[in-house]
Design a protein around this motif. Sequence first.
Motif, short mmCIF file in Angstrom:
data_model
loop_
_atom_site.label_atom_id
_atom_site.label_comp_id
_atom_site.label_asym_id
_atom_site.label_seq_id
_atom_site.Cartn_x
_atom_site.Cartn_y
_atom_site.Cartn_z
N LYS A 51 94.51 135.94 32.87
CA LYS A 51 93.66 137.04 33.33
C LYS A 51 92.18 136.73 33.14
O LYS A 51 91.34 137.58 33.42
N GLY A 52 91.87 135.55 32.62
CA GLY A 52 90.48 135.17 32.42
C GLY A 52 89.92 135.59 31.08
O GLY A 52 88.71 135.48 30.86
N LEU A 103 72.56 128.43 30.32
CA LEU A 103 72.70 129.15 31.58
C LEU A 103 74.03 129.90 31.65
O LEU A 103 74.08 131.07 32.07
N ASP A 104 75.09 129.26 31.23
CA ASP A 104 76.39 129.92 31.23
C ASP A 104 76.39 131.13 30.30
O ASP A 104 76.97 132.19 30.63
N ALA A 105 75.75 130.98 29.13
CA ALA A 105 75.70 132.10 28.19
C ALA A 105 74.90 133.26 28.77
O ALA A 105 75.29 134.44 28.64
N LEU A 106 73.78 132.95 29.44
CA LEU A 106 72.97 134.01 30.04
C LEU A 106 73.71 134.71 31.18
O LEU A 106 73.65 135.94 31.32
N GLN A 107 74.40 133.93 32.00
CA GLN A 107 75.17 134.53 33.10
C GLN A 107 76.29 135.41 32.56
O GLN A 107 76.57 136.49 33.10
N LYS A 108 76.92 134.96 31.50
CA LYS A 108 77.97 135.75 30.88
C LYS A 108 77.41 137.06 30.33
O LYS A 108 77.99 138.13 30.53
N PRO A 120 87.39 140.30 27.24
CA PRO A 120 87.41 139.45 26.04
C PRO A 120 86.66 140.03 24.85
O PRO A 120 86.81 139.54 23.73
N LEU A 121 85.85 141.08 25.04
CA LEU A 121 85.01 141.61 23.97
C LEU A 121 85.83 142.47 23.02
O LEU A 121 86.72 143.22 23.43
N THR A 122 85.50 142.36 21.75
CA THR A 122 86.13 143.20 20.73
C THR A 122 85.40 144.54 20.64
O THR A 122 84.38 144.77 21.32
N THR A 123 85.91 145.42 19.79
CA THR A 123 85.28 146.73 19.63
C THR A 123 83.87 146.60 19.08
O THR A 123 82.94 147.30 19.53
N LYS A 124 83.67 145.69 18.14
CA LYS A 124 82.34 145.49 17.58
C LYS A 124 81.38 144.95 18.62
O LYS A 124 80.21 145.39 18.70
N GLU A 125 81.83 144.01 19.44
CA GLU A 125 80.97 143.45 20.47
C GLU A 125 80.63 144.50 21.53
O GLU A 125 79.50 144.52 22.05
N LEU A 126 81.59 145.36 21.84
CA LEU A 126 81.32 146.43 22.79
C LEU A 126 80.30 147.42 22.23
O LEU A 126 79.44 147.93 22.97
#
Length: 246
Positions: A51-52, A103-108, A120-126
Amino acid sequence: MGRGPVQLRRIENKINRQVTFSKRRSGLLKKAHEISVLCDAEVALIVFSTKGKLYEYSSQDSSMDVILERYQRYSFEERAVLDPSIGNQANWGDEYGSLKIKLDALQKSQRQLLGEQLDPLTTKELQQLEQQLDSSLKHIRSRKNQLLFESISELQKKEKSLKDQNGVLQKLNGATNINHQEQLNGATTSSPSPTPATAQDSMATPNIGPYQSRESGGGNPEPQPSPAQANNSNLPPWMLSTISNR
């Protein structure tokens, strides 16, 4: 009897495939952690699900970016040994690898700010992402309010300036009307009135009328009166009779 070799192939059942992925992923991450601790190795592990969704692991002493940059450098050096023409590109190759990672990090990060690829983000990252969006929104609103206040202040200044100009024009218009009225009154006052002599001449003109020359039907004009007759025309009748008797 021992077990024979297991044939590796794609699991067709979706549920079984997901369960196997979870178990193998946990085991793989555990093995990566064990080898980094037991052997003091720098380990970086990246796994993407069907699912990516991203799963990653890096040793505690090294971050993922440092390990990837080191891998990129060694990869260029290895290829340079095999192909000497690549050795000339080693300098900008390292820079390219570093810029590509950034560049990949900025696009992400940009996609996540737009609400994409949040799985892919956890609750803390959200929560961190939400705080970042709230902070950005506050800055945007503050800047918008500042521009609105500046625009309102500028319009108020223009309004005041126009009112002042209108007042000056009204004063100038009033002064011009007053000067024009004074000029008209001065011209009326300075015009001369008829003198008594002029009035007398105008009254005497009808008495001279019978002696003026007239042309009728092409005839000869009547003879002009003598000066004595002209003077006598202004005398009273009783004096005229006395003069005629003389």
